[in-house]
Scaffold this motif. Sequence first.
Motif, mmCIF file in Angstrom:
data_model
loop_
_atom_site.group_PDB
_atom_site.id
_atom_site.type_symbol
_atom_site.label_atom_id
_atom_site.label_comp_id
_atom_site.label_asym_id
_atom_site.label_seq_id
_atom_site.Cartn_x
_atom_site.Cartn_y
_atom_site.Cartn_z
ATOM 1 N N CYS A 112 0.842 -1.084 -0.028
ATOM 2 C CA CYS A 112 -0.006 0.062 -0.005
ATOM 3 C C CYS A 112 0.895 1.339 0.020
ATOM 4 O O CYS A 112 2.165 1.123 0.338
ATOM 5 N N SER A 113 0.381 2.550 -0.297
ATOM 6 C CA SER A 113 0.853 3.531 -0.336
ATOM 7 C C SER A 113 -0.149 4.738 0.239
ATOM 8 O O SER A 113 -1.180 4.846 0.319
ATOM 9 N N THR A 114 0.538 5.854 0.512
ATOM 10 C CA THR A 114 -0.150 6.981 1.055
ATOM 11 C C THR A 114 0.679 8.214 0.827
ATOM 12 O O THR A 114 1.954 8.318 0.595
ATOM 13 N N HIS A 115 0.049 9.300 1.362
ATOM 14 C CA HIS A 115 0.793 10.652 1.019
ATOM 15 C C HIS A 115 0.470 11.646 2.083
ATOM 16 O O HIS A 115 -0.611 11.420 2.718
ATOM 17 N N SER A 116 1.259 12.584 2.524
ATOM 18 C CA SER A 116 1.016 13.639 3.513
ATOM 19 C C SER A 116 -0.197 14.853 3.179
ATOM 20 O O SER A 116 -0.484 14.490 1.985
ATOM 21 N N TYR A 122 5.487 10.968 0.555
ATOM 22 C CA TYR A 122 4.967 9.602 -0.216
ATOM 23 C C TYR A 122 5.644 8.592 0.526
ATOM 24 O O TYR A 122 6.965 8.473 0.623
ATOM 25 N N LYS A 167 -3.981 -0.756 4.406
ATOM 26 C CA LYS A 167 -4.125 0.599 4.717
ATOM 27 C C LYS A 167 -2.944 1.006 5.570
ATOM 28 O O LYS A 167 -2.394 0.459 6.491
ATOM 29 N N VAL A 169 -1.611 5.248 6.667
ATOM 30 C CA VAL A 169 -1.860 6.624 6.903
ATOM 31 C C VAL A 169 -0.690 7.268 7.545
ATOM 32 O O VAL A 169 -0.122 6.877 8.496
ATOM 33 N N SER A 226 -10.602 1.851 7.513
ATOM 34 C CA SER A 226 -10.332 3.230 7.289
ATOM 35 C C SER A 226 -9.615 3.586 8.687
ATOM 36 O O SER A 226 -9.928 3.128 9.657
ATOM 37 N N ASP A 485 -4.684 7.866 -7.247
ATOM 38 C CA ASP A 485 -4.572 8.674 -6.177
ATOM 39 C C ASP A 485 -4.268 10.118 -7.104
ATOM 40 O O ASP A 485 -3.554 10.091 -8.034
ATOM 41 N N TRP A 487 -3.149 14.368 -6.055
ATOM 42 C CA TRP A 487 -2.956 15.673 -5.107
ATOM 43 C C TRP A 487 -2.234 16.748 -5.139
ATOM 44 O O TRP A 487 -1.446 16.680 -6.007
#
Length: 528
Positions: A112-116, A122, A167, A169, A226, A485, A487
């Motif tokens: 998985c991945s996410t960003h601020s 990232y 997930k 975050v 979530s 995604d 942003w």
Amino acid sequence: MFSSIADLPNETLLIIFSYLGSHCFLNTSQVCKRWRQLTRIGHVLASHIKSHILEPGREDGFLDLLANEHSDYNIYNFYQYLLRQKSIGLEFFLKYHIDGSEWLRRHPHFECSTHSNDGKTYVVMYRDPRTLPFPVRTIRVYQFKLERLRLAYSFVLATSTDRRATKVVLSRDCQSLAIAYQIGYVEVYKLSALDDEPQIKSHFPTPDPPELTCVFAKQYPSSIHSLAISCKAEMLVLGSQRLGGLLAIDLKTGTELDLPHYRLDLEVALEAQDRALLLRGWHETIVIRSLAVDDDDEGDRESVWEYFHALIMIHESCYVPLEKAVAVQGGQYFVGIRTVDGTGGQGAGGRHQLKLVYDQADGDFRWPNKEIETDDNDDEELGNDDSVGKVLVDLPNSNPNMYRFIISESTSKMLVAWQHSVRLISLNDEWMKALTKHGITDPPATDKTFENCRQKIIEKELEQSQAPCLSRKFPFNLWTQHIEDIWFIEEDAVVVEYSDNICVFKISNQPERAKCMMFNNIGEVVDA
């Protein structure tokens, strides 16, 4: 015969100028003194504004505000106002492209991945299943720059679970990382402060690598869909697919608190500097936050856990009739999707709109100029009233998952992307202030200055069902592939993450040659 275009009479030049688009017309005005004077004639500008800047059927009445003022100067000021608000002269240009076909979502070890929140950090997680029963995980932290993507840190962990991460975050301060694994297992890590300069510049590790410390780990009964974590790792909010599955957890003491709700599809998010907890669902968003104005400095505030614990115990929350709502301007405004004329939401059908609603600090969200009389027990009628809110843009009649909207960190710009077009919307302070006081104070009718004309323009925008002068539609297609995604990383730079590559677009009037990059074997980004 005419030997050059400079020999053409003014009448012929004006006919040629009438066919130019907004971008070319702006460039034409900068060619020479004669052309600049021709493009600043009042009736020429008015004709150009009607034909090429204002969108047909929605904005034809705006020039009526200047009907009593035939001054070329006022027309030119109105033209300058439109240039700023509608970003005339700006286009989307590809800044650089990163080929991630071997290292992003198609990689067999990718999880998985996410960003601020500001988009500049990232995080990507990988899992090596060959090291069972304790798989080794690699967490790579990248820093987005306008020039390129840089690898800042790389962590190697021997985790205690062999389950796949679903997930991840980041907190708003980028110092806390929450990870959800399959079948309800959660871990929270504290990160060192992330520096702007990369800490890995070669194949050799840095002498003092940053620490990644696990501060919380627990197994829950059902899968978690979530997550949200506050700054300084004070509070964790998670949502799982079971009744009573929304929990707020004090990470210092381990105390858990059930969030009151009645649905299983709610997603959690912390916004407005961790002062608003949003529970997003189909057709609605529940907002848990204090209705009192909070002007204290962030350092003087109570802890995030104490703040939300008090709100949840007294059931202080509000209902926003929007789907996928996002807080704007400190939580006083909310932007989201509203479905009308159909079921919409999780299914196809219906007409979709992107709306803005204003919090009047009394629990009801409405458009300030709309006087809606409701009883204490009439919340359902208010939520279903399609007149509530300000329509920013009508979205195409398609699956709501086929368009994305994002807001910059300063909440001054919004980008809405769907197939074959992109719309950039300005949410500047000038318009927000006019929105707040609209319907309360009227400008003096005798004032003929341009400032008053601009105020009239803004108020006319507020009275209509659209906000036309505050947005611009670009015939630019970001949906060349399925978007995972999207942003902002700056006010004028957008990142689009696809399944196997990353593209960074610059909103500018100066095209540049796009760079091609790729990931090497240790995750660094190098020129292709």
